[in-house]
Design an enzyme around this catalytic site. Structure first.
Site, PDB file in Angstrom:
ATOM      1  N   GLY A 120       0.829  -1.182   0.000  1.00 54.08           N
ATOM      2  CA  GLY A 120       0.000   0.000   0.000  1.00 54.08           C
ATOM      3  C   GLY A 120       0.864   1.232   0.000  1.00 54.08           C
TER       4      GLY A 120
ATOM      5  N   ASP B 235      -3.066  10.720  14.124  1.00 54.28           N
ATOM      6  CA  ASP B 235      -3.621  10.251  12.850  1.00 54.28           C
ATOM      7  C   ASP B 235      -4.191   8.845  13.014  1.00 54.28           C
ATOM      8  OD1 ASP B 235      -4.387  10.415  10.235  1.00 54.28           O
ATOM      9  OD2 ASP B 235      -2.434   9.855   9.412  1.00 54.28           O
TER      10      ASP B 235
ATOM     11  N   PRO C 191       5.515   4.338  -0.295  1.00 55.94           N
ATOM     12  CA  PRO C 191       4.932   3.002  -0.391  1.00 55.94           C
ATOM     13  C   PRO C 191       5.448   2.051   0.696  1.00 55.94           C
ATOM     14  CG  PRO C 191       6.628   3.311  -2.046  1.00 55.94           C
ATOM     15  CD  PRO C 191       6.472   4.620  -1.359  1.00 55.94           C
TER      16      PRO C 191
ATOM     17  N   LYS D  63       8.751   0.129   4.865  1.00 57.43           N
ATOM     18  CA  LYS D  63       8.166   1.416   4.517  1.00 57.43           C
ATOM     19  C   LYS D  63       9.261   2.253   3.894  1.00 57.43           C
ATOM     20  CE  LYS D  63       5.867   5.163   6.908  1.00 57.43           C
ATOM     21  NZ  LYS D  63       5.239   5.498   8.180  1.00 57.43           N
TER      22      LYS D  63
END
Ligand SMILES: *[C@@H]1O[C@H](CO)[C@@H](O)[C@H](O)[C@H]1NC(C)=O
Ligand SMILES: *[C@@H]1O[C@H](CO)[C@@H](O)[C@H](O)[C@H]1NC(C)=O
Ligand SMILES: *[C@@H]1O[C@H](CO)[C@@H](O)[C@H](O)[C@H]1NC(C)=O
Ligand SMILES: *[C@@H]1O[C@H](CO)[C@@H](O)[C@H](O)[C@H]1NC(C)=O
Ligand SMILES: *[C@@H]1O[C@H](CO)[C@@H](O)[C@H](O)[C@H]1NC(C)=O
Ligand SMILES: *[C@@H]1O[C@H](CO)[C@@H](O)[C@H](O)[C@H]1NC(C)=O
Ligand SMILES: *[C@@H]1O[C@H](CO)[C@@H](O)[C@H](O)[C@H]1NC(C)=O
Length: 820
Positions: free
Chosen positions: A509, A627, A515, A530
């Site tokens: 993802g 977040d 990405p 990551k």
């Protein structure tokens, strides 16, 4: 994966090819190019190799079964063989000779050490330590007196555990490291690391005859400034009548740590284990400008603050050339403000500096038994004595170290180092003196800093709290204080292999900063990588933030960080892989949602609450995630939730409970009104996001996409409406109806509504939420949620909750209280 395995297989088989599994040579025995010796434990191999792009052949020692090839010693580094016709032979005198095609000796183990000892059936043996020794063969004991020659006495560019840098004071033998000319050429390069024994011993790095770096003197615990210290490594300086040397031991027997001096002069530290077998650079040896020798000139202190070095004259000293000094040219350093009147009177005193890297000791005088008071008196008596300090900081300090004339290469740290007393005229000790304004001049900041800052958290930092903290982590002081970080680095090549060169097939993802890829390591371990997007220079700060924060966090409901990788432009984080992906993938998917039965959903709701509680209260850094959303909640094999993506997380300092930001970052739908509107965030911002997630899990619907055409524009409003109308069970995901526990469902919805209340102060904190979910705490009545916009609404004043029939708040609470 198949290709990867194949490559690795090739590498290993290539290295071990033609291994003879013999660890020694007797007189007249030899090995030729292609044959090798292997130490008894199979750890070290000796044979011929060509470095990198070179075609020339060298006799070297390397770690066996480690890839890439890690050569730790080279015999004929200055006299290469032009082709593969070299032969290594032990002659009858007990000398190893390396012969070329015309039987000319191009290298031999030196003869002068041999001459003095009786030779008795000598044998050359390769030891597991990486030492290649020639000794008398008939002795059974491992008696060093029988050693005729050993490679440890002639180090190359690599320091192995047990190898010494320093002097044998009896024989005059000096052991030092010399860099290679280049990665292709093992010939002696420009850099040398050696022990300086002119005064109190200290380690120095030189380029030619120029001192480039000085590791602070040994203080009994550590070598201040020595760049290569790993947590599994115990360094020491031994200093007695017979010898003075630096060496280190490894505490963990399955770990390997070596230091190597690169052609560009960095003392790099490599680490691997018997399992990984892939040497990783855990310290590049890059240092900040304050470590450059005498970077501020004489009689001045370098201090590295806010990522830049500053120079400051010592107390009682002023810049010699103020005009130059003020524009950053500091070669002339500082001079005493007033000539000392030492000869006529002893009015001098001492100014104490704390947390210091002591000055260059090459012209110092020392006494190991004196105490600090005697030391002070001795210094005061001699007019040319400029400073004194303890030698050894253990047990309150002992020994005396004195300096005469100029003081060179001082550095101030903020949390380690030792006390240094500078001689000053008594007038300088007067605190109210008007002329003692400090001259502080910034140094033009060089270029290596960026790499350094990024690297800090990835470096193994010494764990012993009494020992020196490496300077690296001081850049993170504002976040990390004195915490230690213990985060391994991964080689880029390893990650390229693991992710099949970041193939799209392995892409999991796209996060906010780039990405995320799935990868499989050599040992079969599956990881998530990551990769910080190269395009967004903006992400770097967030990345650093994430590394610094998450490296400190450990909780079963937080995703685990394995390590990081920084190479060139590439910056990556390596996480544990979560086979079940993220919560949004489950909870908003029509088919997958079916598998998420109520008890699993309840487990997820509770797990997130515990993870968040840890972040907010239980971790040493109070952290606001900022977040929180279903795509940042990952699910493991058991569908246990793990909070991830700390890119926006902020630590709170001390008692601070809220803060403001002018850059609102986060995800709409999960942000509380005060944050979206005014950038105001606190732990209660996360509580709001959590409430939204709870309601989404219960309903299987997305807050922001949900739309009730009749009245409300989002899920929160809809939930509130049903709550006030006492129809709250209608919120439950229709796929679940038969298998749920209505009691628990309502409890969750009520907690969700409490969390999304308009006013932050009304929202419960996470410890209350955890108690409420467990049924251990009374649930208050929720007030209107944030973003609830309906105007003709009487619900705010509506007291119908008190009449709530089936599962009224009071009933629930009472039941719970009874249950305790
Ligand atoms: C190496 O070079 C020498 C002379 O140039 C030649 O005699 C010898 O055969 C060569 N050996 C190999 C293995 O190529
Ligand atoms: C062997 O070494 C000698 C001395 O360095 C040199 O003169 C000779 O050419 C070398 N022979 C080969 C085949 O390289
Ligand atoms: C080198 O020595 C070996 C063994 O001593 C011998 O067989 C060979 O002929 C010699 N080669 C040369 C070129 O002298
Ligand atoms: C031993 O080495 C010295 C130089 O270190 C040299 O002068 C001497 O000739 C050598 N002796 C032998 C027997 O090789
Ligand atoms: C330096 O010396 C002068 C006289 O020589 C004196 O007036 C002045 O106060 C001194 N400054 C300091 C800082 O001691
Ligand atoms: C060191 O100091 C002690 C105590 O003052 C003294 O007895 C000793 O002789 C000194 N040693 C040296 C080498 O000066
Ligand atoms: C002061 O110390 C220096 C250096 O050790 C020495 O040369 C000098 O003789 C000493 N002076 C006095 C008065 O002790």
């Amino acid at each position: 994966m198949v290709t990867t395995l194949f490559i690795w297989f090739f590498l290993f088989s290539h290295m071990t090819r033609a291994s003879t599994s013999v660890d020694s040579l007797a007189v007249d025995e030899s090995i030729r190019d292609g044959e090798t010796l292997v130490s008894a434990g199979g750890i070290i191999e000796a044979g011929f190799f060509s470095p990198e792009k070179s075609t020339r052949r060298y006799l070297g020692l390397w770690y066996r079964n480690v890839s890439p090839l890690t050569v730790v010693w080279v015999a004929n580094r200055n006299t290469p063989l032009e082709n593969k016709s070299g032969v290594l032979k032990l002659n009858e005198k007990g000398i190893l000779v390396l012969l070329n095609a015309t039987n000319t000796t191009i290298w031999s183990s030196s003869n002068n050490t041999v001459s003095s000892k009786a030779r008795n059936n000598p044998i050359a043996q390769l030891l597991d330590s990486g030492n290649f020794v020639v000794k008398n063969g008939q002795s059974n004991k491992d008696d060093s007196g029988d050693v005729l020659w050993q490679s440890f006495d002639y180090p190359g560019d690599t320091l192995l555990p047990g190898m010494k840098i320093g002097w044998n004071l009896e024989t005059g033998l000096e052991r030092f490291l010399t860099s290679w000319k280049s990665v292709d050429d093992p010939a002696e390069g420009e850099y040398i690391v050696k022990m300086d024994v002119r005064g109190y011993p200290q380690l120095m790095k030189l380029k030619g005859t120029d001192i480039r770096f000085r590791a602070g003197s040994w203080n009994g615990l550590s070598l201040v400034g020595y760049p290569a210290t790993a947590s599994d490594m115990s360094p020491e300086i031994v200093f007695n009548e017979k010898e003075v040397y630096y060496d280190f031991k490894i505490l963990d027997s399955s770990a390997f740590i070596i230091d190597s001096l690169t052609p560009s002069g960095n003392l790099q530290t490599l680490f691997w284990t018997t399992q990984t077998r892939i040497p990783k650079i855990i310290s590049t040896g890059e240092q900040d400008q304050c470590e450059n020798y005498a970077s501020c000139g004489v009689n001045s202190i370098c201090n590295y603050v806010d990522n830049r070095p500053t120079c400051e004259c010592l107390r009682g000293y002023v810049p010699k050339s103020p005009n130059q000094w003020n524009i950053g040219i500091r070669l002339d350093g500082c001079v005493p403000r007033n000539k000392s009147d030492c000869k006529s009177s002893y009015t001098d005193g001492f100014w104490r500096y704390t947390y210091m890297k002591l000055p260059d000791t090459s012209s110092s005088w020392f006494n190991k038994t004196m105490n600090l008071d005697e030391c002070r008196k001795l210094c005061l008596q001699n007019c040319s004595c400029t400073a004194y300090a303890n030698l050894d900081i253990r047990d309150g300090g002992s020994g005396c170290l004195l300096w005469f004339s100029t003081l060179v290469d001082l550095r101030k740290f903020s949390q380690w180092g030792q006390d240094l007393f500078i001689r000053v005229p008594s007038s300088e000790l007067d605190h109210g003196h008007g002329n003692t304004k400090k001259m502080i001049v910034g140094i033009t900041v060089g270029v290596t800093i960026f790499g350094l800052i990024i690297l800090c958290p990835c470096i193994y930092i010494i764990k012993n709290p009494g020992a020196a903290r490496k300077f690296y982590n001081r850049n993170y002081q504002h976040i990390l204080k004195k915490e230690d970080i213990d985060l391994p680095t991964f080689d880029l090549s390893v990650l390229v292999n693991a992710t099949e060169n970041f193939s799209t097939g392995n892409k999991l993802g796209e996060g906010g900063f780039g990405p995320v890829y799935k990868g499989t390591l050599m040992d079969g371990k599956v990881i998530a990588v990551k990769r910080l997007s190269k395009k967004s220079g903006q992400g770097v700060d967030e990345f650093k933030n994430e590394v610094a924060l998450i490296a400190k966090l450990q909780h079963r409901n937080l995703v685990k960080l394995f390590g990081c990788c920084i190479e060139g432009e590439e910056i990556m984080l390596i996480y544990e892989y979560m086979p079940n992906q993220s919560l949004d993938y489950f909870v908003f998917d029509e088919t997958k949602r079916k598998f998420l039965e109520w008890h699993k959903r309840f487990k997820i709701i509770s797990g997130i609450a515990r993870g968040l509680l840890y972040l907010h209260q239980d971790s040493r850094l109070r952290i606001v995630h900022r977040d929180l959303k279903p795509s940042n909640i990952l699910l493991d094999d058991n569908l246990d939730p793990k909070i991830s993506d700390f890119g926006l997380a902020r630590p709170f300092l001390g008692d601070q409970v809220e803060a403001n930001t002018d850059r609102v970052a986060g995800t709409y739908g999960y942000m509380p009104p005060e944050y979206a509107a005014r950038g105001h965030f606190s732990v209660k911002s996360d509580v709001f996001s959590y409430g939204v997630i709870v309601l989404e899990i219960v309903t299987g619907k997305k807050n922001w996409e949900f739309s009730d055409p009749k009245h409300y524009n989002n899920l929160l409003g809809h939930a509130w409406k049903l709550w006030t109308e006492e129809r709250v069970l209608e919120l439950l995901d229709e796929l679940l109806e038969e298998q749920c526990e209505p009691f628990e469902v309502i409890r969750c919805i009520q907690v969700g509504l409490l969390c999304v209340q308009q006013r932050p102060q009304d929202r419960p904190d996470m410890s209350s939420v955890v108690l409420m979910l467990n049924g251990d705490k009374l649930l208050p009545k929720p007030k209107v949620p944030g973003f609830y916009t309906e105007t003709d609404n009487k619900s705010e004043a509506n007291s119908s909750l008190e009449n709530y029939k089936l599962y009224s708040v009071n009933d629930i609470s009472i039941t719970m209280l009874d249950a305790r």
